[in-house]
Enzyme design. Sequence first.
Site, PDB file in Angstrom:
ATOM      1  N   ASP A   9       2.429   2.694   7.566  1.00  0.00           N
ATOM      2  CA  ASP A   9       2.627   1.081   6.512  1.00  0.00           C
ATOM      3  C   ASP A   9       3.436   0.425   6.435  1.00  0.00           C
ATOM      4  O   ASP A   9       4.974   1.131   7.098  1.00  0.00           O
ATOM      5  CB  ASP A   9       2.686   1.665   5.481  1.00  0.00           C
ATOM      6  CG  ASP A   9       1.697   2.955   4.644  1.00  0.00           C
ATOM      7  OD1 ASP A   9       0.373   2.294   5.159  1.00  0.00           O
ATOM      8  OD2 ASP A   9       1.786   4.054   3.843  1.00  0.00           O
ATOM      9  N   ASP A  36      10.767   1.472  -0.525  1.00  0.00           N
ATOM     10  CA  ASP A  36      10.479   2.559  -0.076  1.00  0.00           C
ATOM     11  C   ASP A  36      12.280   3.086   0.769  1.00  0.00           C
ATOM     12  O   ASP A  36      12.343   4.275   0.749  1.00  0.00           O
ATOM     13  CB  ASP A  36       9.918   2.301   1.387  1.00  0.00           C
ATOM     14  CG  ASP A  36       8.499   2.327   1.091  1.00  0.00           C
ATOM     15  OD1 ASP A  36       8.109   2.700  -0.111  1.00  0.00           O
ATOM     16  OD2 ASP A  36       8.049   1.846   1.065  1.00  0.00           O
ATOM     17  N   ASP A  40       7.868  12.681  -1.663  1.00  0.00           N
ATOM     18  CA  ASP A  40       6.764  11.155  -0.711  1.00  0.00           C
ATOM     19  C   ASP A  40       7.996  10.300  -2.042  1.00  0.00           C
ATOM     20  O   ASP A  40       8.494  10.092  -2.792  1.00  0.00           O
ATOM     21  CB  ASP A  40       5.639  10.494  -1.075  1.00  0.00           C
ATOM     22  CG  ASP A  40       5.505   9.561  -0.779  1.00  0.00           C
ATOM     23  OD1 ASP A  40       4.450   8.372  -0.936  1.00  0.00           O
ATOM     24  OD2 ASP A  40       7.076   7.838  -0.279  1.00  0.00           O
ATOM     25  N   LEU A  92       8.771   6.642  -2.457  1.00  0.00           N
ATOM     26  CA  LEU A  92       7.995   6.104  -3.418  1.00  0.00           C
ATOM     27  C   LEU A  92       6.636   5.726  -2.035  1.00  0.00           C
ATOM     28  O   LEU A  92       6.793   4.863  -2.195  1.00  0.00           O
ATOM     29  CB  LEU A  92       9.353   4.367  -2.859  1.00  0.00           C
ATOM     30  CG  LEU A  92       8.872   3.094  -4.409  1.00  0.00           C
ATOM     31  CD1 LEU A  92       9.886   4.054  -5.228  1.00  0.00           C
ATOM     32  CD2 LEU A  92       9.744   2.288  -4.488  1.00  0.00           C
ATOM     33  N   ASP A  93       5.847   6.073  -3.652  1.00  0.00           N
ATOM     34  CA  ASP A  93       4.539   6.102  -2.583  1.00  0.00           C
ATOM     35  C   ASP A  93       3.560   4.823  -3.814  1.00  0.00           C
ATOM     36  O   ASP A  93       4.060   4.631  -5.160  1.00  0.00           O
ATOM     37  CB  ASP A  93       4.014   7.045  -4.186  1.00  0.00           C
ATOM     38  CG  ASP A  93       2.512   7.214  -4.427  1.00  0.00           C
ATOM     39  OD1 ASP A  93       1.914   7.112  -2.875  1.00  0.00           O
ATOM     40  OD2 ASP A  93       1.766   6.735  -4.978  1.00  0.00           O
ATOM     41  N   GLU A 148       1.868  14.188  -0.654  1.00  0.00           N
ATOM     42  CA  GLU A 148       1.739  14.244  -1.994  1.00  0.00           C
ATOM     43  C   GLU A 148       0.645  14.853  -1.906  1.00  0.00           C
ATOM     44  O   GLU A 148       0.329  15.228  -3.375  1.00  0.00           O
ATOM     45  CB  GLU A 148       0.566  12.714  -0.952  1.00  0.00           C
ATOM     46  CG  GLU A 148       1.913  11.771  -1.149  1.00  0.00           C
ATOM     47  CD  GLU A 148       1.192  10.546   0.204  1.00  0.00           C
ATOM     48  OE1 GLU A 148       0.061  10.827   0.722  1.00  0.00           O
ATOM     49  OE2 GLU A 148       0.939   9.204  -0.286  1.00  0.00           O
ATOM     50  N   GLU A 176       7.949  11.475   3.590  1.00  0.00           N
ATOM     51  CA  GLU A 176       7.476  10.329   4.195  1.00  0.00           C
ATOM     52  C   GLU A 176       7.516   9.151   5.313  1.00  0.00           C
ATOM     53  O   GLU A 176       7.307   9.305   6.088  1.00  0.00           O
ATOM     54  CB  GLU A 176       5.936  10.345   3.214  1.00  0.00           C
ATOM     55  CG  GLU A 176       4.725   9.320   3.863  1.00  0.00           C
ATOM     56  CD  GLU A 176       3.946   8.946   2.716  1.00  0.00           C
ATOM     57  OE1 GLU A 176       3.840   9.226   1.944  1.00  0.00           O
ATOM     58  OE2 GLU A 176       2.712   7.622   3.678  1.00  0.00           O
ATOM     59  N   GLU A 177       8.839   8.595   4.631  1.00  0.00           N
ATOM     60  CA  GLU A 177       9.497   7.548   6.095  1.00  0.00           C
ATOM     61  C   GLU A 177      10.679   7.940   6.593  1.00  0.00           C
ATOM     62  O   GLU A 177      10.335   7.742   7.935  1.00  0.00           O
ATOM     63  CB  GLU A 177      10.933   7.422   4.099  1.00  0.00           C
ATOM     64  CG  GLU A 177       9.654   6.537   3.436  1.00  0.00           C
ATOM     65  CD  GLU A 177       9.208   5.750   3.480  1.00  0.00           C
ATOM     66  OE1 GLU A 177       8.191   5.468   2.709  1.00  0.00           O
ATOM     67  OE2 GLU A 177       9.288   5.020   5.014  1.00  0.00           O
TER      68      GLU A 177
HETATM   69  P1  P6P Z   1      -5.964   1.798  -0.642  1.00  0.00           P
HETATM   70  C1  P6P Z   1      -0.381   3.553  -1.785  1.00  0.00           C
HETATM   71  O1  P6P Z   1      -0.285   3.082  -0.712  1.00  0.00           O
HETATM   72  C2  P6P Z   1      -0.799   5.094  -1.094  1.00  0.00           C
HETATM   73  O2  P6P Z   1      -0.488   5.170  -0.653  1.00  0.00           O
HETATM   74  C3  P6P Z   1      -1.747   5.529  -2.273  1.00  0.00           C
HETATM   75  O3  P6P Z   1      -0.571   5.706  -3.351  1.00  0.00           O
HETATM   76  C4  P6P Z   1      -2.594   4.776  -2.947  1.00  0.00           C
HETATM   77  O4  P6P Z   1      -3.458   6.120  -3.274  1.00  0.00           O
HETATM   78  C5  P6P Z   1      -3.702   4.647  -1.473  1.00  0.00           C
HETATM   79  O5  P6P Z   1      -2.554   4.562  -0.919  1.00  0.00           O
HETATM   80  C6  P6P Z   1      -4.489   2.917  -1.949  1.00  0.00           C
HETATM   81  O6  P6P Z   1      -5.251   3.348  -0.131  1.00  0.00           O
HETATM   82  O7  P6P Z   1      -6.895   2.415   0.858  1.00  0.00           O
HETATM   83  O8  P6P Z   1      -7.038   2.670  -1.670  1.00  0.00           O
HETATM   84  O9  P6P Z   1      -5.367   0.717  -0.561  1.00  0.00           O
END
Ligand code: P6P
Length: 334
Positions: A63, A69, A113, A115-116, A277, A92-93
């Site tokens: 990402d 983040d 994590d 900042l999810d 997560e 995660e970072e």
């Molecule tokens: P998609 C946000 O980037 C994330 O890591 C999660 O928070 C979220 O559930 C998922 O990805 C969304 O992924 O593939 O549906 O865009």
Amino acid sequence: MQRIITIERFIIEREHEVPGATGEFSKLLTDIALASKIVWREVSKAGLVDIIGSTGKINISGDVVQKLDEFANEIFINVMQKGGHLCVMASEESGLIEIPEELAKGKYVLVFDPLDGSSNIDVNVSIGSIFGIFRRVTSGGKGTEEDILQPGRNLVAAGYVVYGSSTILVYTTGNGVHGFTLDPSIGEFLLSHENIKIPKKGDIYSVNEGYYERWDENMKKLINYLKAEDKATGRPYKLRYVGTLVADFHRTLLYGGIFMYPGDSKNPEGKLRLIYEAAPLAYVVEKAGGRASNGFQNILDIKPTNLHQKTPLFIGSEEDVNLVEKFLQGKYED
Ligand code: P6P
């Protein structure tokens, strides 16, 4: 009128409920609340200052790392490493984060994590932080990767923060799941949801249907089943999908139903991380009376083999997760 109680006071009052917990554990949880408030402060003004937009760097998940983040990651590391309660951290970072030589070490391990949902930062959609706490399994000195690669069953606490229309911190130490809403006017998380219990069955499913063509036949059958008209079994389910795991999970925890991030032909293990997560949220949902599975095994029973491993995730109401497993294992019969 519900009793006005801060998260700090609540943690201290409930400290005795955690076997072998000392004041150290309470301080660890309090530090997490502090780190969350500092992250909230930046998230809540993100639209106003120049921290929107990405750093251009790519993290281990592939990402693009958003500035918030990095900020959130640094805040959690800064606040948590100084408390003297941890022997090692992992995020995660950053992956594995050692406690600096000169700082005191403790008997706990933090995985998080910071900042999810970062892809939603720039469009003002809810984002969140996720955390889990283990006791160390190694003895003395710096913690190691062995302390991080523990199954979720070993967690002693877990929780998350949703930075949204209001900011709420939800956590459990194994005795009930409790939610605290931030009152910005006094900078305190106040108890707002005591002893959350997830409904045994819901009527909402949450999945990114854009990937439908990548799913296997059992997954497609499941989704078509949930969308079919059948009053007797409460179908069709409603579809809700924010695209931030923490926000979709929080709605599922309160309203019931099922959140799904399946594996598919392009990403057999899905996208979500087991350690940072899936496992912490699986611990929360189970303490609220729900379940979490990878379709074949309880998430909490999966022993991680590497820090950033991914897992398919099906999490929510017990009956809904059980139904998902029947479909995915080809055992569902009309
Ligand atoms: P998609 C946000 O980037 C994330 O890591 C999660 O928070 C979220 O559930 C998922 O990805 C969304 O992924 O593939 O549906 O865009």
